[in-house]
Each structure stands twice: as C-alpha cells, then as structure tokens.
Write a protein that holds these residues in place. Structure first.
Motif, PDB file in Angstrom:
ATOM      1  N   TYR A   8      -4.749  -8.075  -6.441  1.00 60.59           N
ATOM      2  CA  TYR A   8      -4.165  -7.148  -5.715  1.00 60.59           C
ATOM      3  C   TYR A   8      -3.914  -5.780  -6.362  1.00 60.59           C
ATOM      4  O   TYR A   8      -3.903  -5.658  -7.710  1.00 60.59           O
ATOM      5  CB  TYR A   8      -2.850  -7.669  -5.180  1.00 60.59           C
ATOM      6  CG  TYR A   8      -1.604  -7.786  -6.210  1.00 60.59           C
ATOM      7  CD1 TYR A   8      -0.987  -6.672  -6.573  1.00 60.59           C
ATOM      8  CD2 TYR A   8      -1.585  -9.089  -6.681  1.00 60.59           C
ATOM      9  CE1 TYR A   8       0.002  -7.133  -7.690  1.00 60.59           C
ATOM     10  CE2 TYR A   8      -0.526  -9.497  -7.540  1.00 60.59           C
ATOM     11  CZ  TYR A   8       0.356  -8.380  -8.374  1.00 60.59           C
ATOM     12  OH  TYR A   8       1.178  -8.681  -9.374  1.00 60.59           O
ATOM     13  N   PHE A   9      -3.550  -4.582  -5.729  1.00 57.28           N
ATOM     14  CA  PHE A   9      -3.241  -3.298  -6.159  1.00 57.28           C
ATOM     15  C   PHE A   9      -1.970  -3.170  -5.595  1.00 57.28           C
ATOM     16  O   PHE A   9      -1.626  -3.704  -4.495  1.00 57.28           O
ATOM     17  CB  PHE A   9      -4.152  -2.246  -5.626  1.00 57.28           C
ATOM     18  CG  PHE A   9      -5.687  -2.309  -5.986  1.00 57.28           C
ATOM     19  CD1 PHE A   9      -6.097  -2.623  -7.207  1.00 57.28           C
ATOM     20  CD2 PHE A   9      -6.746  -2.405  -5.113  1.00 57.28           C
ATOM     21  CE1 PHE A   9      -7.293  -3.074  -7.342  1.00 57.28           C
ATOM     22  CE2 PHE A   9      -7.875  -2.440  -5.287  1.00 57.28           C
ATOM     23  CZ  PHE A   9      -8.282  -2.719  -6.616  1.00 57.28           C
ATOM     24  N   VAL A  10      -1.090  -2.448  -6.474  1.00 57.65           N
ATOM     25  CA  VAL A  10       0.210  -1.693  -6.095  1.00 57.65           C
ATOM     26  C   VAL A  10       0.213  -0.578  -5.888  1.00 57.65           C
ATOM     27  O   VAL A  10      -0.171   0.437  -6.873  1.00 57.65           O
ATOM     28  CB  VAL A  10       1.374  -2.318  -7.067  1.00 57.65           C
ATOM     29  CG1 VAL A  10       2.738  -1.762  -6.991  1.00 57.65           C
ATOM     30  CG2 VAL A  10       1.376  -3.867  -7.326  1.00 57.65           C
ATOM     31  N   ILE A  11       0.700  -0.171  -4.896  1.00 57.95           N
ATOM     32  CA  ILE A  11       0.957   1.542  -4.710  1.00 57.95           C
ATOM     33  C   ILE A  11       2.229   1.726  -5.541  1.00 57.95           C
ATOM     34  O   ILE A  11       3.390   1.144  -5.714  1.00 57.95           O
ATOM     35  CB  ILE A  11       1.405   1.897  -3.269  1.00 57.95           C
ATOM     36  CG1 ILE A  11       0.372   1.374  -2.001  1.00 57.95           C
ATOM     37  CG2 ILE A  11       2.029   3.135  -3.177  1.00 57.95           C
ATOM     38  CD1 ILE A  11       0.680   1.626  -0.638  1.00 57.95           C
ATOM     39  N   ALA A  12       1.984   2.941  -6.384  1.00 59.16           N
ATOM     40  CA  ALA A  12       3.071   3.292  -7.450  1.00 59.16           C
ATOM     41  C   ALA A  12       4.261   3.361  -6.882  1.00 59.16           C
ATOM     42  O   ALA A  12       4.510   4.467  -5.961  1.00 59.16           O
ATOM     43  CB  ALA A  12       2.405   4.799  -8.059  1.00 59.16           C
TER      44      ALA A  12
ATOM     45  N   LEU B  38       0.263  -6.069   2.155  1.00 67.34           N
ATOM     46  CA  LEU B  38      -0.388  -5.633   3.190  1.00 67.34           C
ATOM     47  C   LEU B  38      -1.893  -6.095   2.857  1.00 67.34           C
ATOM     48  O   LEU B  38      -2.680  -5.651   1.821  1.00 67.34           O
ATOM     49  CB  LEU B  38      -0.542  -4.099   3.425  1.00 67.34           C
ATOM     50  CG  LEU B  38       0.960  -3.664   3.514  1.00 67.34           C
ATOM     51  CD1 LEU B  38       0.802  -2.073   3.622  1.00 67.34           C
ATOM     52  CD2 LEU B  38       1.558  -4.094   4.914  1.00 67.34           C
ATOM     53  N   ARG B  39      -2.785  -6.621   4.095  1.00 68.61           N
ATOM     54  CA  ARG B  39      -4.354  -6.867   3.662  1.00 68.61           C
ATOM     55  C   ARG B  39      -4.939  -5.741   4.217  1.00 68.61           C
ATOM     56  O   ARG B  39      -4.716  -5.117   5.248  1.00 68.61           O
ATOM     57  CB  ARG B  39      -4.468  -8.173   4.526  1.00 68.61           C
ATOM     58  CG  ARG B  39      -4.024  -9.575   4.138  1.00 68.61           C
ATOM     59  CD  ARG B  39      -4.489 -10.613   4.797  1.00 68.61           C
ATOM     60  NE  ARG B  39      -4.251 -11.825   4.217  1.00 68.61           N
ATOM     61  CZ  ARG B  39      -4.076 -12.838   4.686  1.00 68.61           C
ATOM     62  NH1 ARG B  39      -4.663 -13.131   5.958  1.00 68.61           N
ATOM     63  NH2 ARG B  39      -3.515 -14.019   4.179  1.00 68.61           N
ATOM     64  N   VAL B  40      -6.081  -5.392   3.265  1.00 70.01           N
ATOM     65  CA  VAL B  40      -6.821  -4.211   3.720  1.00 70.01           C
ATOM     66  C   VAL B  40      -8.333  -4.514   3.863  1.00 70.01           C
ATOM     67  O   VAL B  40      -8.740  -5.724   3.140  1.00 70.01           O
ATOM     68  CB  VAL B  40      -6.687  -3.236   2.728  1.00 70.01           C
ATOM     69  CG1 VAL B  40      -5.229  -2.673   2.698  1.00 70.01           C
ATOM     70  CG2 VAL B  40      -7.041  -3.684   1.321  1.00 70.01           C
ATOM     71  N   SER B  41      -9.105  -4.041   4.407  1.00 66.65           N
ATOM     72  CA  SER B  41     -10.549  -4.398   4.827  1.00 66.65           C
ATOM     73  C   SER B  41     -11.179  -4.067   3.674  1.00 66.65           C
ATOM     74  O   SER B  41     -12.338  -4.696   3.125  1.00 66.65           O
ATOM     75  CB  SER B  41     -10.896  -3.611   5.851  1.00 66.65           C
ATOM     76  OG  SER B  41     -11.046  -2.296   5.688  1.00 66.65           O
ATOM     77  N   SER B  42     -10.817  -3.135   2.657  1.00 65.85           N
ATOM     78  CA  SER B  42     -11.629  -2.835   1.473  1.00 65.85           C
ATOM     79  C   SER B  42     -10.751  -2.639   0.298  1.00 65.85           C
ATOM     80  O   SER B  42     -10.183  -1.383   0.183  1.00 65.85           O
ATOM     81  CB  SER B  42     -12.691  -1.857   1.631  1.00 65.85           C
ATOM     82  OG  SER B  42     -13.185  -1.204   0.265  1.00 65.85           O
TER      83      SER B  42
ATOM     84  N   GLY C 202      -8.478  -8.233   2.756  1.00 69.68           N
ATOM     85  CA  GLY C 202      -8.231  -9.146   4.169  1.00 69.68           C
ATOM     86  C   GLY C 202      -9.123 -10.091   4.410  1.00 69.68           C
ATOM     87  O   GLY C 202      -9.429 -10.486   5.547  1.00 69.68           O
ATOM     88  N   ASP C 203     -10.030 -10.374   3.682  1.00 70.73           N
ATOM     89  CA  ASP C 203     -11.060 -11.136   3.701  1.00 70.73           C
ATOM     90  C   ASP C 203     -10.779 -12.845   3.812  1.00 70.73           C
ATOM     91  O   ASP C 203     -11.396 -13.574   3.974  1.00 70.73           O
ATOM     92  CB  ASP C 203     -12.123 -11.211   2.378  1.00 70.73           C
ATOM     93  CG  ASP C 203     -12.807  -9.666   2.615  1.00 70.73           C
ATOM     94  OD1 ASP C 203     -12.804  -9.125   3.624  1.00 70.73           O
ATOM     95  OD2 ASP C 203     -13.355  -9.396   1.616  1.00 70.73           O
ATOM     96  N   ASN C 204      -9.437 -12.821   3.262  1.00 71.58           N
ATOM     97  CA  ASN C 204      -8.994 -14.319   3.164  1.00 71.58           C
ATOM     98  C   ASN C 204      -8.840 -15.018   4.548  1.00 71.58           C
ATOM     99  O   ASN C 204      -8.520 -14.312   5.609  1.00 71.58           O
ATOM    100  CB  ASN C 204      -7.376 -14.318   2.747  1.00 71.58           C
ATOM    101  CG  ASN C 204      -7.358 -13.618   1.241  1.00 71.58           C
ATOM    102  OD1 ASN C 204      -8.541 -13.240   0.838  1.00 71.58           O
ATOM    103  ND2 ASN C 204      -6.272 -13.576   0.804  1.00 71.58           N
TER     104      ASN C 204
END
Length: 84
Positions: free
Chosen positions: A64-68, A39-43, A82-84
């Motif tokens: 990236y980060f992973v939700i546990a 998922l792309r996020v804005s921040s 999401g800046d890509n």
C-alpha cells in the motif's frame, strides 16, 4: 425508496457494507476517532505518480501507499490495489 434498494450485509461482528459498495470495519479503541481509511484504487502506479507529483506521497510499502498525513490534517489514508 433508496433505503429499500440498499441491502446491508453483516460480514462479521465489526464490518458492514453493501454488496457492491464500501465496507466499514469498526475496531475497539481507547479513543473515539477514525484511525485509518483504506481505499482500493484501480492503479497503484497511477496513484503513486499522482501523489508524488503533488507532494502528497507518504509511506510506501509493498502492499500500500499512504497519503502524507500532514497534507490531509493528520488522517491515515492508505491506498491499496483494487485487483483483490
């Protein structure tokens, strides 16, 4: 009709999506399951802070980060910029 307003694009033989919406990439596997959601996020900073404050931050890498996974029934959900 909604279906006529959505134009599906075929990016390659395994990825599809809408021009301005989500894309799905299907990869061959021995198992019939969802392996990873990206998922792309804005921040990324805000996402990391939220996840850490709520005990949901898993693996952290430069990209990236992973939700546990143990917090979301074993799913592998990666958050990318999401800046890509």
């Amino acid at each position: 009709m909604l279906a006529s307003k959505i134009s599906m694009l075929l990016f390659n033989s395994t990825a599809m999506g809408t021009a301005d919406g989500p894309a799905v990439c299907l990869v061959s596997s021995d198992e019939n399951r969802i392996q990873t959601l990206v998922l792309r996020v804005s921040s990324l900073n805000r996402a990391q802070t939220f996840l850490a404050e709520n005990g949901m931050l898993g693996e952290v890498t430069e990209n990236y980060f992973v939700i546990a996974p143990e917090k979301i029934y074993g799913l592998n959900v990666r958050l990318v910029s999401g800046d890509n």
